[in-house]
Design a protein around this motif. Structure first.
Motif: not given
Length: 211
Positions: A160-175
């Motif tokens: 998910f990190f690799l495919g979206t290039a999102c920041r830490e909290q953006e991944v933490m709070y993904a639903a």
């Protein structure tokens, strides 16, 4: 008498709690001056209202090191260019790199600006210089090794990190409700119930790869 002694002990306790001597506490000239200790407490309290907890924790750590570096001064109007240079040298002596010195000094400068304290400390001449190092992407072989060592949950998380290039909290709070599987989009949005706010307070959509 016992009452007089108790009053003296109370006065001493108040002075000590502020980091002052009894004489400094009683001096009427100090009544309208801002104590560094109080200014820091207010700065952190204000930051709690608008900043992420991780940022506030960083501010608290940086300002504690500032307090550890300046010796005997107590009031904000005593902070000078020398005080800031002493902090820079204190951090350098502790082995911190130029980038860290820069970031910690910027926190202190923000504190001073908020309290309208000016010094002739120069952002160009006195702040440590550092070079921005470009991020180096992992090679395919390196990624294969990393994923081979992960369990199932870690694999999903880091893909998910690799495919979206999102920041830490953006991944933490993904639903689940943030994912549009039909269009392959992750909707990043504010979530006040868990204290998450996107950077710059801007919602956005991130394209997700098929895999």
């Amino acid at each position: 008498s016992a009452r007089k002694e108790a009053a003296g002990l109370e006065l001493n306790a108040k002075a000590v709690s502020l980091g002052l001597t009894v004489k400094e506490y009683e001096d009427s000239k100090n009544a309208h001056r801002t104590l560094i200790k109080i200014a820091i407490e207010k700065f952190l309290a204000d930051a709690e209202k608008t900043k992420k907890q991780k940022t506030v924790t960083g501010y608290r750590h940086n300002l504690k090191q500032f307090e550890d570096s300046f010796g005997k001064i107590r009031f904000l109007d005593e902070v000078t260019k020398k005080t800031l240079c002493d902090l820079r040298d204190f951090l350098a002596g502790k082995g911190y790199e130029a980038r860290t010195q820069h970031n910690r000094l910027m926190t202190v400068l923000s504190l001073l600006k908020k309290n309208k304290i000016k010094t002739d400390f120069s952002l160009t001449a006195d702040l440590p210089e550092f070079e921005e190092e470009p991020a180096v992407p992992y090679q395919s072989a390196e990624l294969k090794k990393l994923f081979a060592a992960m369990d199932e949950e870690e694999t999903i998380r880091y893909k998910f990190f690799l495919g979206t290039a999102c920041r830490e909290q953006e991944v933490m709070y993904a639903a689940w409700q943030d994912i549009d599987f039909a269009r392959g989009l992750y909707h990043i949005r504010r979530k006040p119930d868990v204290g998450f706010t996107p950077k710059k307070h801007e919602s956005r959509d991130v394209k997700m790869p098929t895999e």
